[in-house]
Design a protein around this motif. Structure first.
Motif, short mmCIF file in Angstrom:
data_model
loop_
_atom_site.label_atom_id
_atom_site.label_comp_id
_atom_site.label_asym_id
_atom_site.label_seq_id
_atom_site.Cartn_x
_atom_site.Cartn_y
_atom_site.Cartn_z
N TRP A 58 0.83 -1.20 0.00
CA TRP A 58 0.00 0.00 0.00
C TRP A 58 0.87 1.25 0.00
CZ3 TRP A 58 -1.06 4.14 3.29
CH2 TRP A 58 -2.21 4.86 2.95
N ILE A 59 1.87 1.26 0.90
CA ILE A 59 2.75 2.42 0.99
C ILE A 59 3.50 2.63 -0.32
CG2 ILE A 59 4.86 3.29 2.10
CD1 ILE A 59 3.78 1.99 4.68
N THR A 60 4.03 1.55 -0.87
CA THR A 60 4.76 1.66 -2.12
C THR A 60 3.87 2.22 -3.22
OG1 THR A 60 6.06 -0.26 -1.48
CG2 THR A 60 6.14 0.37 -3.79
N ASN A 61 2.65 1.74 -3.29
CA ASN A 61 1.74 2.23 -4.32
C ASN A 61 1.42 3.70 -4.12
OD1 ASN A 61 1.70 -0.21 -5.58
ND2 ASN A 61 -0.24 -0.88 -4.69
N GLN A 62 1.28 4.11 -2.84
CA GLN A 62 1.02 5.53 -2.57
C GLN A 62 2.18 6.38 -3.07
OE1 GLN A 62 -1.92 6.69 -1.44
NE2 GLN A 62 -2.42 4.53 -1.63
N GLN A 63 3.40 5.89 -2.82
CA GLN A 63 4.57 6.71 -3.14
C GLN A 63 4.88 6.72 -4.63
OE1 GLN A 63 8.00 5.84 -0.73
NE2 GLN A 63 7.24 7.28 0.79
N THR A 64 4.59 5.64 -5.32
CA THR A 64 5.07 5.51 -6.69
C THR A 64 3.98 5.71 -7.74
OG1 THR A 64 4.62 3.15 -6.73
CG2 THR A 64 6.79 3.83 -5.97
N GLY A 65 2.72 5.60 -7.32
CA GLY A 65 1.64 5.74 -8.29
C GLY A 65 1.44 4.48 -9.13
N LEU A 66 2.25 3.44 -8.88
CA LEU A 66 2.01 2.18 -9.59
C LEU A 66 0.93 1.41 -8.84
CD1 LEU A 66 5.58 0.91 -10.52
CD2 LEU A 66 4.10 2.48 -11.74
N ARG A 67 0.42 0.37 -9.46
CA ARG A 67 -0.54 -0.49 -8.79
C ARG A 67 0.04 -1.89 -8.73
NH1 ARG A 67 -1.74 2.59 -6.41
NH2 ARG A 67 -3.35 4.17 -6.53
N LEU A 68 0.89 -2.11 -7.77
CA LEU A 68 1.51 -3.42 -7.64
C LEU A 68 0.75 -4.26 -6.63
CD1 LEU A 68 5.30 -2.45 -7.47
CD2 LEU A 68 4.04 -3.38 -9.39
N SER A 69 0.87 -5.58 -6.79
CA SER A 69 0.22 -6.44 -5.80
C SER A 69 1.23 -6.94 -4.76
CB SER A 69 -0.43 -7.62 -6.50
OG SER A 69 0.54 -8.37 -7.21
N ASP A 70 2.52 -6.73 -5.03
CA ASP A 70 3.55 -7.21 -4.11
C ASP A 70 4.74 -6.27 -4.23
OD1 ASP A 70 5.19 -8.58 -2.44
OD2 ASP A 70 5.36 -10.37 -3.69
N ALA A 71 5.13 -5.67 -3.12
CA ALA A 71 6.19 -4.66 -3.21
C ALA A 71 7.56 -5.20 -2.85
CB ALA A 71 5.86 -3.48 -2.31
N HIS A 72 7.61 -5.99 -1.80
CA HIS A 72 8.93 -6.39 -1.32
C HIS A 72 9.30 -7.77 -1.85
CE1 HIS A 72 9.67 -3.25 1.99
NE2 HIS A 72 8.94 -2.75 1.01
N ASN A 73 9.19 -7.94 -3.14
CA ASN A 73 9.58 -9.19 -3.75
C ASN A 73 10.92 -8.97 -4.43
OD1 ASN A 73 9.84 -11.49 -5.44
ND2 ASN A 73 7.63 -11.78 -5.26
N GLY A 74 11.91 -9.78 -4.04
CA GLY A 74 13.27 -9.55 -4.53
C GLY A 74 13.52 -10.04 -5.94
N LEU A 75 12.53 -10.74 -6.52
CA LEU A 75 12.73 -11.27 -7.88
C LEU A 75 12.18 -10.28 -8.90
CD1 LEU A 75 13.73 -13.61 -9.57
CD2 LEU A 75 11.56 -14.75 -9.23
N ARG A 76 13.10 -9.70 -9.67
CA ARG A 76 12.70 -8.71 -10.68
C ARG A 76 13.57 -8.89 -11.92
NH1 ARG A 76 14.68 -6.28 -6.22
NH2 ARG A 76 13.20 -5.51 -4.68
N VAL A 77 12.99 -8.61 -13.06
CA VAL A 77 13.77 -8.56 -14.29
C VAL A 77 13.76 -7.11 -14.75
CG1 VAL A 77 13.89 -9.25 -16.71
CG2 VAL A 77 13.29 -10.93 -14.96
N ILE A 78 14.94 -6.56 -14.99
CA ILE A 78 15.06 -5.15 -15.35
C ILE A 78 15.89 -5.04 -16.61
CG2 ILE A 78 15.78 -2.88 -14.52
CD1 ILE A 78 15.77 -4.14 -11.67
N ARG A 79 15.30 -4.46 -17.63
CA ARG A 79 16.04 -4.30 -18.88
C ARG A 79 17.09 -3.21 -18.72
NH1 ARG A 79 12.06 -3.38 -23.65
NH2 ARG A 79 12.41 -1.21 -23.13
N ARG A 80 18.12 -3.29 -19.53
CA ARG A 80 19.25 -2.37 -19.42
C ARG A 80 18.82 -0.90 -19.34
NH1 ARG A 80 24.90 -1.67 -20.61
NH2 ARG A 80 25.20 -3.88 -20.30
N ASP A 81 17.92 -0.48 -20.22
CA ASP A 81 17.55 0.94 -20.22
C ASP A 81 16.88 1.34 -18.91
OD1 ASP A 81 15.45 -0.69 -20.86
OD2 ASP A 81 14.55 0.65 -22.35
N ALA A 82 16.13 0.42 -18.30
CA ALA A 82 15.51 0.73 -17.01
C ALA A 82 16.55 0.70 -15.90
CB ALA A 82 14.38 -0.25 -16.72
#
Lengths: 231, 121
Positions: free
Chosen positions: A146-170
């Motif tokens: 909830w806090i993460t969504n408030q701060q970022t404006g995204l609508r995520l269902s899970d904030a503290h998940n360490g598994l992410r794929v991030i493309r080079r440009d991001a």
């Protein structure tokens, strides 16, 4: 011998970034397992005192060693910088050393990033009912979302998940300043500022006794909360 | 809750100010100038309070506090909070610089290693 199907064979254009802090018990297995699919792994040894760095090197991972302990957020940033500086990989995959993430989830997320042409794939344990975090943990994780969504404006269902794929440009837009655990919110915030397309992908978190013992104690969520609010 | 409104407002504003200090972006020259002016003002006030003790009590009465000593205590509390906020910020800055330095060191070493000993594939 058909053309390599997209879900087979090693993934060459992605690097796993694994922060280490005294993880030597399961680390060797985790890296060996991961390298079957992701041959390129960089471990950031955050000044472990149990020889985690040596274990990582023996398992065939590239190793970056912090001179003293800086925290998990700092270790992640170091690993991402390494991939950007030393390799020409297209994707960075953030992965935990304690074996709670599954390699097949990571591989599926890279495939999805490629197929749907998105820059960021967030792992989420709440998109389906497979992960069983326990009631208190669920409440706290949902609060973090909830806090993460408030701060970022995204609508995520899970904030503290360490598994992410991030493309080079991001990944190039990441400059994590939160050395400790509040980086999970910060990473979402900075990725959201890149305005690049993102999706969430359902993953299964394997809560073993080891990962539970190594993972966030619930009381530490107080620290995370305060670090998130006071910068 | 609504008696002595003046002092309460002043103290609350002080606390809010400290909080803003805590969350605001890094201070520049302007910030430093303000801090120095405040320090000069503080020195002058301290001198006045020593030379003319009744003055402090009068000021205290004016804002709705009984004694000058109480006002002093309140003022000190706020100042202390401000000090905590400022030193927290400085700590964070140092920590940040420290991190960047350590990271660069670690990366230099690792990248050098990667370039000179190509990984087996």
């Amino acid at each position: 011998m058909s053309l390599t199907p997209p879900d087979a064979g090693p993934i060459e254009d992605a690097w796993l970034v694994i922060p280490l802090y005294n993880e030597s018990t399961v680390l060797g297995e985790v890296i060996a397992e991961a390298r079957k699919t992701f041959p390129h792994v960089v471990c950031v040894d955050d000044a472990s005192t149990d020889g985690s760095g040596a274990v990582a090197r023996r398992a065939g991972a590239a190793l970056v060693t912090h001179p003293f302990n800086l925290g998990q957020g700092a270790a992640l940033q170091t690993g991402i910088d390494y991939v950007l500086e030393a390799t020409d990989a297209e994707y960075v995959v953030t992965f935990d050393a304690d074996g709670q993430h599954r390699v097949e989830d990571a591989a599926a997320m890279v495939r999805r990033a490629r197929e749907e042409d998105v820059a960021i794939v967030f792992g989420s344990r709440f998109l389906d009912g497979r992960t069983k975090p326990g009631l208190l943990r669920r409440i706290i994780l949902k609060g973090a979302v909830w806090i993460t969504n408030q701060q970022t404006g995204l609508r995520l269902s899970d904030a503290h998940n360490g598994l992410r794929v991030i493309r080079r440009d991001a990944a190039e837009g990441l400059h994590l300043a939160q050395n400790r655990m509040a980086h999970a919110t910060e990473i979402v915030l900075q990725l959201s500022r890149t305005k690049l397309p993102w999706v969430e992908h359902p993953v299964l978190i394997v809560y073993t006794d080891y990962s539970r013992a190594k993972g966030q104690s619930l009381i530490n969520s107080v620290n995370i909360l305060i670090d998130t609010i006071i910068k | 809750m609504l008696d002595q409104p003046l002092i309460k407002v002043i103290l609350l504003v002080g606390i809010v100010g400290v909080t803003v200090l805590l969350t605001r972006s890094t201070a520049g020259a302007r910030h430093q100038a303000v801090r120095r002016l405040l320090l000069v003002g503080f020195v002058l006030l301290a001198a006045m309070a020593i030379l003319f003790p009744p003055l402090l009590t009068q000021v205290a009465r004016f804002v709705g506090v009984g004694r000058g000593a109480d006002l002093l205590l309140y003022g000190l509390t706020i100042t202390f909070l401000g000090y905590v906020a400022a030193s927290y910020r400085r700590m964070r800055q140092l920590e940040q610089q420290n991190t960047i330095l350590a990271r660069q060191l670690a990366l230099n070493h690792a990248v050098h290693e990667a370039r000179h000993r190509p990984k087996e594939s």
